[in-house]
Design a protein around this motif. Structure first.
Motif, PDB file in Angstrom:
ATOM      1  N   ILE A  28       0.826  -1.209   0.000  1.00 45.24           N
ATOM      2  CA  ILE A  28       0.000   0.000   0.000  1.00 45.24           C
ATOM      3  C   ILE A  28       0.860   1.259   0.000  1.00 45.24           C
ATOM      4  CG2 ILE A  28      -1.760   1.288   1.272  1.00 45.24           C
ATOM      5  CD1 ILE A  28      -2.781  -1.295  -0.006  1.00 45.24           C
ATOM      6  N   LYS A  48      -2.033  13.213 -13.589  1.00 39.69           N
ATOM      7  CA  LYS A  48      -2.922  12.642 -12.583  1.00 39.69           C
ATOM      8  C   LYS A  48      -4.053  11.846 -13.219  1.00 39.69           C
ATOM      9  CE  LYS A  48      -5.927  14.665  -9.218  1.00 39.69           C
ATOM     10  NZ  LYS A  48      -6.374  15.933  -8.687  1.00 39.69           N
ATOM     11  N   ASP A  52      -6.722   7.721 -12.166  1.00 41.47           N
ATOM     12  CA  ASP A  52      -8.077   7.393 -11.731  1.00 41.47           C
ATOM     13  C   ASP A  52      -9.056   7.258 -12.896  1.00 41.47           C
ATOM     14  OD1 ASP A  52      -7.043   9.999 -10.243  1.00 41.47           O
ATOM     15  OD2 ASP A  52      -8.728  10.556 -11.489  1.00 41.47           O
ATOM     16  N   HIS A 200     -15.451 -11.463  -9.640  1.00 43.42           N
ATOM     17  CA  HIS A 200     -16.870 -11.774  -9.643  1.00 43.42           C
ATOM     18  C   HIS A 200     -17.224 -12.387 -10.984  1.00 43.42           C
ATOM     19  CE1 HIS A 200     -21.136 -11.326  -9.501  1.00 43.42           C
ATOM     20  NE2 HIS A 200     -21.039 -11.061  -8.234  1.00 43.42           N
TER      21      HIS A 200
ATOM     22  N   MET B   1      -5.448  13.337  -6.830  1.00 48.80           N
ATOM     23  CA  MET B   1      -5.791  11.923  -6.719  1.00 48.80           C
ATOM     24  C   MET B   1      -5.684  11.469  -5.277  1.00 48.80           C
ATOM     25  SD  MET B   1      -3.867   8.690  -8.406  1.00 48.80           S
ATOM     26  CE  MET B   1      -2.445   8.995  -7.395  1.00 48.80           C
ATOM     27  N   ILE B   3      -5.462   8.042  -2.857  1.00 49.60           N
ATOM     28  CA  ILE B   3      -5.377   6.596  -2.791  1.00 49.60           C
ATOM     29  C   ILE B   3      -5.853   6.186  -1.414  1.00 49.60           C
ATOM     30  CG2 ILE B   3      -3.806   4.638  -2.739  1.00 49.60           C
ATOM     31  CD1 ILE B   3      -2.288   5.884  -4.941  1.00 49.60           C
ATOM     32  N   LYS B   5      -6.293   3.884   1.720  1.00 50.84           N
ATOM     33  CA  LYS B   5      -5.629   2.751   2.355  1.00 50.84           C
ATOM     34  C   LYS B   5      -6.665   1.696   2.684  1.00 50.84           C
ATOM     35  CE  LYS B   5      -1.499   4.611   4.352  1.00 50.84           C
ATOM     36  NZ  LYS B   5      -0.502   4.279   5.332  1.00 50.84           N
ATOM     37  N   THR B   6      -6.298   0.472   2.552  1.00 51.07           N
ATOM     38  CA  THR B   6      -7.216  -0.569   2.984  1.00 51.07           C
ATOM     39  C   THR B   6      -7.035  -0.741   4.477  1.00 51.07           C
ATOM     40  OG1 THR B   6      -5.640  -2.357   2.788  1.00 51.07           O
ATOM     41  CG2 THR B   6      -6.866  -1.793   0.821  1.00 51.07           C
ATOM     42  N   TYR B  65     -23.261  -6.846  -5.769  1.00 48.24           N
ATOM     43  CA  TYR B  65     -22.285  -6.589  -6.823  1.00 48.24           C
ATOM     44  C   TYR B  65     -22.772  -5.399  -7.637  1.00 48.24           C
ATOM     45  CZ  TYR B  65     -20.254  -7.105 -11.482  1.00 48.24           C
ATOM     46  OH  TYR B  65     -19.657  -6.860 -12.683  1.00 48.24           O
ATOM     47  N   ARG B  68     -19.654  -2.750 -13.564  1.00 52.26           N
ATOM     48  CA  ARG B  68     -18.548  -1.908 -14.003  1.00 52.26           C
ATOM     49  C   ARG B  68     -19.104  -0.733 -14.772  1.00 52.26           C
ATOM     50  NH1 ARG B  68     -15.542  -7.215 -15.606  1.00 52.26           N
ATOM     51  NH2 ARG B  68     -17.726  -7.723 -15.809  1.00 52.26           N
ATOM     52  N   LEU B  79     -26.586  -6.231  -8.163  1.00 51.70           N
ATOM     53  CA  LEU B  79     -27.008  -7.620  -8.224  1.00 51.70           C
ATOM     54  C   LEU B  79     -26.785  -8.196  -6.828  1.00 51.70           C
ATOM     55  CD1 LEU B  79     -27.988  -9.324 -10.635  1.00 51.70           C
ATOM     56  CD2 LEU B  79     -25.683 -10.192 -10.875  1.00 51.70           C
TER      57      LEU B  79
END
Lengths: 415, 213
Positions: A28, A48, A52, A200, B1, B3, B5-6, B65, B68, B79
């Motif tokens: 990360i 940039k 994204d 999925h 941007m 990002i 963090k998980t 779900y 996309r 779904l």
């Protein structure tokens, strides 16, 4: 060329960096660092945006690989001042590739799982080596192996080339094993790899790209008649025809008059024209009447047709939204029965222009029929005007009962 | 941007505004009132509706779900998958365009049927809404008409009803007729009982379990 330059040094460096990240573990933080450097590294031409907005990357790939090219043509997009919007066009090379891919055996995981271990391994090799072959690698050193594998899988492939990317679909060690690659002891110890996500797979991406979509057409014949229920409209049409001398000029003039019309003027006009060609009183129900949500009704003692109308100021070309509404109109008319109709008579969607060939509208009309057995027929103004001129000059009309089981684009006979 | 963090990375573990709505120490009644007042929070949080729907279904042993972006062949909003059933959903938060939801679902359903090779006979079309449409709106008529003509039961559930099931850990039955609300009955009867069991009533939350008027 496209927006991204593939500078070899930069690529190598990034690859090296990713490799280090994989080995080190703290992914990360590294990604954040990498993101920062990418943003700052103006020289690499990466701003940039692409990070994204990843669809741009795909688009640039399409261009980079020569499958698509940019084009501008006022034929498809209106001029905006001096500018015409650009669009992408399949190159000849792209079209040939598309054709080739469509002819390949598209192997999905659900099917792959059904095969025996020997077949699976052979499929992995065929998929991988044929892919290398397609991008120009010399695969002669393994031609014997490939031949054997093809024999093993002859029933599955039926002479077709295989479209299957094993490293993307399967665990890498499974693929390595089939390819006879033994893993170096030092690389990727399990703990440094992010837990593999399972994609999925409940829904399959539709790869059946149909460039020239199958467009159903409904051909309708005319009938002679001496009486017209709409004298006024008949007079108006004949006046227009006489004034312009030529039917084509008349159509163009009429379309020009319509182009700027709003709902309030456009709906009644469409109702009049439809009423005229079907020789009856078609009408636009007043707005706000919840029980008659269709924009125009063509009433009949047996085969009434609801019409969804889109004025040119709402949308120039018919969209899937109009098809949805036409479907709902039919259901509502059948359920509430203010006018009698039957299930198999079409429901109309009427717009200024028909959608482009690649539009989802044609597919949806088909799918609505396959799923609900409801027939949606679509009509553009040019066809409607021509039909009206034809009926006015020949004193004829069309029959609503001819719209039994008719779906797709409406074409009138003799036009 | 940005990002994100998980959580796995061990860094900051702040709850998102949506998680605050779902996981908190309030009493059940207050949780519900809090959620009811938080439409703006849901709307102003990036991807808030999806996060909320996803959290609630996950808590009910299901999963959501989301398609996309840009895939024309996945037109549904979500779904939903449970062990014993699957639902194709349109999410209407707020409910201002709920009248479009049934016809959108018919489209979603047809596309799923034809393009995904999915057996749709067991798939439940579901409208997930913020609050229920009023009694005399066309929505209930359309839902009723669709069943009459196509035999397809479009079910309707409010976010608050979904959350109630989550908070009380009571099973969500999408297969039965619990959420098949229509012209004849647009009240959630089981949720009425459930609320009563916790000393509340549907009248405490007008518009969320029964139409407001």
């Amino acid at each position: 060329m496209c927006g991204y330059d593939y500078k070899t040094d930069a690529v190598c460096e990034t690859v090296k960096r990713i490799d280090t990240v994989r080995k080190n573990g703290n992914i990360i933080d590294e990604i954040i660092e990498l993101g920062k450097t990418c943003t700052e590294a103006k020289s690499a031409g990466i701003t940039k945006q692409p990070i994204d907005n990843y669809t741009r990357l795909l688009i640039s790939m399409f261009k980079y690989t020569g499958l698509l090219e940019e084009n501008r043509s006022p034929k498809y997009y209106k001029k905006k001042g001096n500018r015409v919007d650009k669009f992408f066009q399949l190159t000849e090379y792209g079209a040939s590739k598309l054709k080739a891919y469509n002819n390949m055996k598209d192997l999905r995981l659900s099917e792959y799982d059904k095969y025996s271990d020997i077949e699976k391994k052979a499929l992995i090799r065929i998929g991988f080596y044929q892919m290398l072959d397609r991008i120009g690698f010399d695969i002669s050193p393994i031609s014997k192996q490939l031949e054997d594998d093809m024999n093993v899988c002859s029933k599955i492939l039926q002479g077709k080339e295989l479209l299957f990317s094993p490293y993307q679909m399967l665990e890498y060690n499974v693929v390595n094993e089939a390819l006879g690659i033994s893993e170096p002891a030092t690389s990727h110890s399990a703990s440094t790899i992010v837990k593999k996500g399972t994609e999925h797979r409940d829904t399959v991406v539709d790869t059946n790209l149909n460039i020239h979509s199958l467009k159903a057409e409904a051909l309708i014949k005319s009938k002679k008649s001496d009486l017209s229920k709409n004298e006024q409209i008949s007079k108006m049409l004949l006046k227009r025809l006489n004034a312009s001398k030529d039917i084509n000029i008349g159509v163009v003039e009429f379309l020009k008059n319509m182009e700027k019309m709003k709902q309030s003027d456009f709906y009644p006009l469409v109702a009049d024209l439809l009423g005229f060609i079907f020789n009856r009183e078609a009408f636009a129900p007043s707005a706000g009447n919840n029980n008659m949500r269709y924009d125009v009704m063509i009433p009949d003692s047996q085969y009434s047709i609801p019409v969804e109308v889109k004025s040119p100021t709402e949308e120039e070309m018919l969209s899937v939204k109009a098809i949805r509404q036409a479907t709902e109109n039919k259901i509502l008319l059948l359920a509430r029965k203010p006018y009698k109709t039957t299930y198999e008579i079409s429901s109309f969607a009427c717009g200024f222009k028909l959608p482009n060939d690649r539009s989802d509208v044609y597919k949806l009309i088909d799918e609505i029929y396959k799923t609900y057995k409801i027939n949606i027929a679509i009509l553009d103004m040019e066809t409607l005007i021509r039909a009206a001129f034809y009926c006015a000059s020949t004193k004829s009309y069309y029959e609503v009962s001819d719209f039994k089981n008719k779906k797709g684009i409406i074409r009138f006979e003799n036009l | 941007m940005r990002i994100y963090k998980t959580k796995a990375s061990g860094g900051c573990k702040e709850k998102s505004p949506i998680e605050e709505l779902v996981f908190n120490d309030l009493q059940l009644r207050d949780k519900m009132i809090n959620l009811r007042q938080s439409l703006s929070v849901v709307k102003l949080t990036a991807n808030g509706e999806n996060e909320l729907v996803s959290l609630l279904f996950k808590g009910l042993n299901g999963s959501a779900y989301f398609p996309r972006k840009g895939d024309n062949s996945e037109r549904f909003d979500a779904l939903i998958t449970f062990e014993d059933c699957k639902a194709i959903a349109e999410i209407e938060i707020p409910s201002s365009e709920i009248l479009d939801a049934p016809r959108n679902l018919l489209d979603d359903y047809a596309v799923l049927n034809c393009r995904k090779g999915e057996d749709v006979s067991n798939i439940i079309p579901l409208v997930i809404c913020w609050d229920l449409p009023n009694k005399r709106t066309a929505y209930w008529n359309v839902v009723t008409d669709i069943y009459e003509i196509l035999g397809l039961k479009i079910k309707t559930i409010s976010i608050l009803a979904l959350a109630l099931h989550y908070w009380t850990t009571s099973k969500l039955d999408l297969i039965g007729d619990d959420f098949y609300l229509n012209r004849a009955n647009s009240n959630m009867l089981n949720e009425n009982l459930l609320l009563k069991a916790y000393g509340m009533s549907v009248d405490d939350f007008p518009g969320y379990f029964t139409p407001f008027k």
